[in-house]
Design a protein around this motif. Structure first.
Motif, short mmCIF file in Angstrom:
data_model
loop_
_atom_site.label_atom_id
_atom_site.label_comp_id
_atom_site.label_asym_id
_atom_site.label_seq_id
_atom_site.Cartn_x
_atom_site.Cartn_y
_atom_site.Cartn_z
N TRP A 43 0.78 -1.29 0.12
CA TRP A 43 0.07 0.00 0.13
C TRP A 43 0.75 1.46 0.14
O TRP A 43 0.40 2.34 -0.59
CB TRP A 43 -0.90 -0.07 1.29
N VAL A 76 1.48 1.89 -3.58
CA VAL A 76 0.17 2.50 -4.17
C VAL A 76 0.30 4.09 -3.85
O VAL A 76 -0.12 4.76 -4.69
CB VAL A 76 -0.91 1.86 -3.59
N GLU A 77 0.51 4.39 -2.62
CA GLU A 77 0.45 5.75 -2.30
C GLU A 77 1.45 6.64 -3.04
O GLU A 77 1.29 7.61 -3.46
CB GLU A 77 0.86 6.01 -0.70
N GLY A 126 -6.91 1.23 -5.28
CA GLY A 126 -5.88 2.26 -4.76
C GLY A 126 -5.62 3.60 -5.84
O GLY A 126 -5.48 4.57 -5.57
#
Length: 434
Positions: free
Chosen positions: A177, A180-181, A215
């Motif tokens: 994640w 993804v950010e 995302g």
């Protein structure tokens, strides 16, 4: 959407619940596109695919039980296309085209089963080969690699309790994640999942695909995994791979014919597909040689996938060639896919932004990045570079040179012969990690 508790599922693994390969469509989309071309034009060619472990220090046969491997390979041979899958292949739109798969091909594929295999153990490594018609053996490449990689992951996690597994996957999810950010900060980026061959597991690849879909939204352009694309209502993405020019060139006799054969692949591909599928893969025998000998019409194709050169170096080489051919790179696309992770994606995006259209096929570092996620050090959770390549076509040795000599495959004497034909310009040796 229900999110699978992967840690619990892994702890409760049963054959019925989680066979590694659960569908013939659990493969890459480019395999189906190539399969139709092979079936139409070259179905009588006999080939051999061979497993190649580029990380030879990893003794796979010491980590994976050979009987367990046989069990999963045998299970894959029982699979056939379901009615739902056939309807989806026949009725879906791919790359803007309806009915890209012809009814005659789908009728043949509906009864298809994976052919027999040969498996031996020698000095800690598996000798796994697939012999037979090209149209049958080609479909073994992806499931064979996925099976071995997931068995290795399962072996690494065997003995872990539920809390350790929970921590492992929690850390892997957080790590994913964070990537993804970072990707969300790149306006207009196009990312697709290319991670089937060396994934940690089917369940983990599915989680990664669902995470990217939520995302980064429209920046996630699809998955090369046909089954996941179908189930998640995503675009199935992919064009062609090195096996086509490897076979075409192997079947020719003289040196001049070998050089021309790689362009005959493109001519045949264009007859069958055309349009948005006109993506050139130039590095099978070296990108420099490919561009030097390429007919003018190659410059009219939609784009290139520079596979084994460093992204920026490979992209610049192709942009220079487009300029020489009188083409505006802004009208073209470069698809980057070799060993990418979020850092190299960011660097490449920023370097080429505004100069050329870009897409990124994110593979092993998307679906198998568990480095430092286990509570205790576990080297077996690190991804390795495992491939399954054509090694023989109609009794003739098949070769891949690559822009990176570390990725060359074939008999050493044949590699030297091919180097004399195609040259070694701009080939740079780099460590192959995944």
């Amino acid at each position: 959407m229900t999110v699978t508790d992967i840690a619990k599922r892994v702890y409760d693994h049963t054959w019925k619940l989680d066979p590694i390969i659960r569908s013939l469509l659990d493969t890459d989309f480019y395999k189906l596109l190539m399969l139709q071309m092979i079936w139409k034009m070259h179905r009588d060619v006999k080939v051999t695919f061979s497993l190649i472990n580029r990380n030879s220090a990893v003794r796979l046969a010491d980590e994976i039980d050979v009987n367990e491997l046989r069990e999963h390979l045998d299970h894959a041979r029982t699979l056939s296309l379901s009615k739902k899958e056939r309807i989806w292949l026949a009725g879906n739109t791919f790359y803007g085209r309806k009915q890209i798969f012809e009814p005659e091909f789908l009728a043949w594929f509906e009864t298809f089963r994976l052919p027999p295999y040969e498996l031996k153990v020698r000095d800690g490594q598996f000798e796994l080969e697939f012999h037979g018609s090209w149209a049958e053996t080609s479909m073994w490449e992806i499931p064979a690699l996925a099976i071995i990689n997931e068995l290795r992951s399962r072996a690494a996690m065997r003995g872990m309790g539920p809390f350790v597994l929970d921590v492992l996957y929690a850390r892997a999810k957080a790590k994913m994640w964070q990537k993804v950010e970072r990707l969300k900060q790149l306006p207009g980026i196009r990312i697709s999942d290319f991670g089937t061959r060396r994934r940690h597991s089917f369940l983990w690849q599915r989680w990664c695909v669902e995470a990217l879909k939520e995302g980064i939204g429209d920046s996630f352009t699809g998955s090369s995994n046909v089954l996941l694309a179908m189930d998640a209502d995503l675009e199935a993405v992919g064009t062609n791979a090195h096996e086509l020019p490897m076979v075409y060139v192997a079947l020719t006799d003289d040196d001049a014919a070998k050089v021309k054969a790689q362009y005959r692949v493109l001519e045949d591909w264009n007859k069958l597909y055309g349009g948005n599928l006109l993506i050139v893969l130039p590095d099978t025998f070296g990108t420099a040689s490919f561009l030097h000998h390429a007919p003018d019409w190659v410059a009219d194709w939609t784009g290139f996938r520079p596979d084994s050169a460093p992204p920026i170096e490979g992209g610049e080489r192709i942009i220079d060639w487009w300029h020489k051919m009188g083409k505006d790179p802004k009208d073209k696309i470069l698809i980057f896919s070799d060993g990418l992770d979020v850092g190299s994606i960011e660097q490449t995006y920023r370097h080429f932004h505004g100069r050329v259209r870009m897409a990124f096929g994110w593979g092993t570092n998307l679906t198998n990045d568990f480095k430092d996620c286990a509570p205790q050090k576990n080297e077996q959770l690190k991804a390795i570079s495992l491939v399954c390549k054509i090694t023989e076509a109609d009794g003739r040795p098949a070769v891949k040179l690559s822009d990176n000599p570390q990725k060359a495959t074939g008999d050493p004497a044949e590699i030297e012969r091919y180097l004399k034909i195609f040259g070694s310009e701009d080939r740079v040796e780099r460590e192959v990690l995944v």
